[in-house]
Structure formats: structure tokens, C-alpha cells
Scaffold this active site. Sequence first.
Site, PDB file in Angstrom:
ATOM      1  N   HIS A 179      19.672  68.735  49.723  1.00 17.66           N
ATOM      2  CA  HIS A 179      19.602  69.877  48.810  1.00 17.66           C
ATOM      3  C   HIS A 179      19.044  69.475  47.455  1.00 17.66           C
ATOM      4  O   HIS A 179      18.115  70.065  46.939  1.00 17.66           O
ATOM      5  CB  HIS A 179      20.987  70.506  48.639  1.00 17.66           C
ATOM      6  CG  HIS A 179      20.970  71.802  47.890  1.00 17.66           C
ATOM      7  ND1 HIS A 179      20.862  71.872  46.511  1.00 17.66           N
ATOM      8  CD2 HIS A 179      21.019  73.084  48.327  1.00 17.66           C
ATOM      9  CE1 HIS A 179      20.852  73.135  46.140  1.00 17.66           C
ATOM     10  NE2 HIS A 179      20.944  73.896  47.224  1.00 17.66           N
ATOM     11  N   GLU A 212      15.646  70.733  45.743  1.00 23.08           N
ATOM     12  CA  GLU A 212      15.713  70.822  44.283  1.00 23.08           C
ATOM     13  C   GLU A 212      16.017  69.437  43.722  1.00 23.08           C
ATOM     14  O   GLU A 212      16.987  68.813  44.126  1.00 23.08           O
ATOM     15  CB  GLU A 212      16.815  71.796  43.847  1.00 23.08           C
ATOM     16  CG  GLU A 212      16.655  73.209  44.376  1.00 23.08           C
ATOM     17  CD  GLU A 212      17.857  74.078  44.044  1.00 23.08           C
ATOM     18  OE1 GLU A 212      18.797  73.586  43.395  1.00 23.08           O
ATOM     19  OE2 GLU A 212      17.866  75.252  44.450  1.00 23.08           O
ATOM     20  N   HIS A 244      18.203  77.034  53.676  1.00 23.72           N
ATOM     21  CA  HIS A 244      17.208  76.057  53.201  1.00 23.72           C
ATOM     22  C   HIS A 244      16.440  75.441  54.356  1.00 23.72           C
ATOM     23  O   HIS A 244      15.221  75.250  54.276  1.00 23.72           O
ATOM     24  CB  HIS A 244      17.897  74.958  52.382  1.00 23.72           C
ATOM     25  CG  HIS A 244      18.238  75.370  50.988  1.00 23.72           C
ATOM     26  ND1 HIS A 244      17.298  75.908  50.126  1.00 23.72           N
ATOM     27  CD2 HIS A 244      19.399  75.307  50.293  1.00 23.72           C
ATOM     28  CE1 HIS A 244      17.877  76.180  48.961  1.00 23.72           C
ATOM     29  NE2 HIS A 244      19.145  75.829  49.052  1.00 23.72           N
TER      30      HIS A 244
END
Length: 307
Positions: A179, A212, A244
Site C-alpha cells: 500500500h 502510495e 487497490h
Amino acid sequence: MIKFFVSFLVALFCCFSGSLVSAQIFKLKHPPLKEKPAIVLAAFGTSTKAQVTFDFFEKELRKELSGYDIRWAFTSDIIRTKMNKIYRQKGIHKRLYSLQEVLAKLHAEGYRKVVVQPLHIFPGLEYKEVLEVCAHFPGLRIVVGEPLFLRWENVYEVLKALEKEFLSPAEGLNILAAHGTEVTSDSANITYLGLNWVLSNRYPNVMLATVEGIPHAEEVLKKALSSPASKIRFIPLMFVAGDHVMNDIYGEEDSWRAEVEKAGKKTDCVTTVFNGKTYYKGLGMYPEVDAIFIKSIKRMLKIIETY
């Protein structure tokens, strides 16, 4: 005057007896205190079919810890709002609760000891928010378990579990899809960089990329595309392979997959079968990874049961 005094005494008696009755009713309704602690699993949540990951984890947990009350808390306001609206519209008698709501409900039911286990991978901002909620919650003794990558020994155990998914150097490249965090001050960045160092020194064809933050996907994909490898495999490094993975990483458009395939390379993403259906495989679908979280829960139960 005597008549007034008698009326006053009658009214006073009624009030007093009524108070006693109310007190007795309140006493009867007050739940008995629970001796065993409750277990709360705190996850970010997902609005996708990857919700089955939570079912899989709970199934693994109940194999090891039967007899405990297990509750779920979902820390994302957006996920809770979205899913609760869907449940209402479909007439499904189900609701997602925040960590604060779950703790308050447990207190009302007579629990005074709680183990909260975050299902976060990296010790980042979300984990810190869980710690803050639990540190100041009135009326409960709470101990909080560890996120997956708080200890390096866990990092190595997870990589050992993932090795079976890796393409060999002759077959292609592997990209672990994490992530990440957009905040530079987040201490989880240290773990991301440390993990990247471990991968580069242990595996010649395994790379780390984040949706990110760092290592940034754009730079990682450029490096992957410049390699002679004809195939790239994406391996989710998230507890749930949800939105995602389904969109940013392996979606058909504007995704990592689309960029790689546009360059003429083949791709795939690891999957698993659960209850006869195929899903992208998040870390929560690996029994070896779940065992690490369960080990943390057991450790916290030993601590809180000595209080």
C-alpha cells in the site's frame, strides 16, 4: 392539616418504593462481569468480494482459540458508511462497527478485559490510531497486538511463505505490491525501505512497489520494463487483495498491469480458491501469515489474563 400530612407521607412512600423498584430493575438488567477477555480484530475493511479474507482469518483463529468472544472492528469511515448503506438497501441484518463502537458494546455487555489485534501489515498511521483509541478508552483494560511487520523475524517468515509464489529468474520478475504511505513522517517508511533492502539482497528478481509512497510504483515499473524478463508477476503485500489490487494494480485500464502489458510483457497476479471461488490472494489468505497474527493474540491474552 392532618389530612395533608398523611397525603405527604403516602406520596413520599410511593416515591421511595418506586426508587427501590427502579433500583432493583436496574440491578437485574446490569450484565454480570465477564471473566474471560474478548478479542477484537481491527481491520481497515473492504467493499469488495475480498471480504472473504476476513472469513478465512476468523476460521483459522477459531481453530486455535475456541471459546473466546471474537468481534470485528473496521477502521475506515468510508468503508463502514458504504457497506452499511448497502446492507440497509438489501435488507441485510448486518452492520460494520468502528473500534470505538465495538469497545463500548463490549463494556456494556460486562467485559472489562479486551485484546485488540490490528490486522495491519506495516506499523503506520492506522496502527497508531488504534493505539490512541485503546489507550484512553474508559472502563476497559486493553492490550493491543502487533502489526505484521513490527518485528524483522515476522518479515522473514512472511517472505518464506511467499517464496512459493515467486517466478524463478528464468521465468520472469516478481513485484510485491504494497500500500505505502504518502506521509514522509510516517515511521512505516523505515520498514518499507528496510524490506526493499532485504529483497534486493536476497532475491535477484523480486522488487517492492507501493500504491502510495516509496518505493514508488512508477520508478519500479520503469526498471521492470527495462529488464529482459518477458513476464511479471504481481504479489499483493496487503492483508486483503481488494480495491487497490483489483483496480490500481491489476485492473484492465490505468493500472500497473496495463502499463506492463502495453510494453509487450506478460503478467499475472497470484490467486487462491476459497469455498469454490477464485480470489486475488492477499496476505490474510496465507495460513502461515495468519499464524503470526494468532501468535500475537495469544501473547496478548497471556499478558491481559495476569491483570
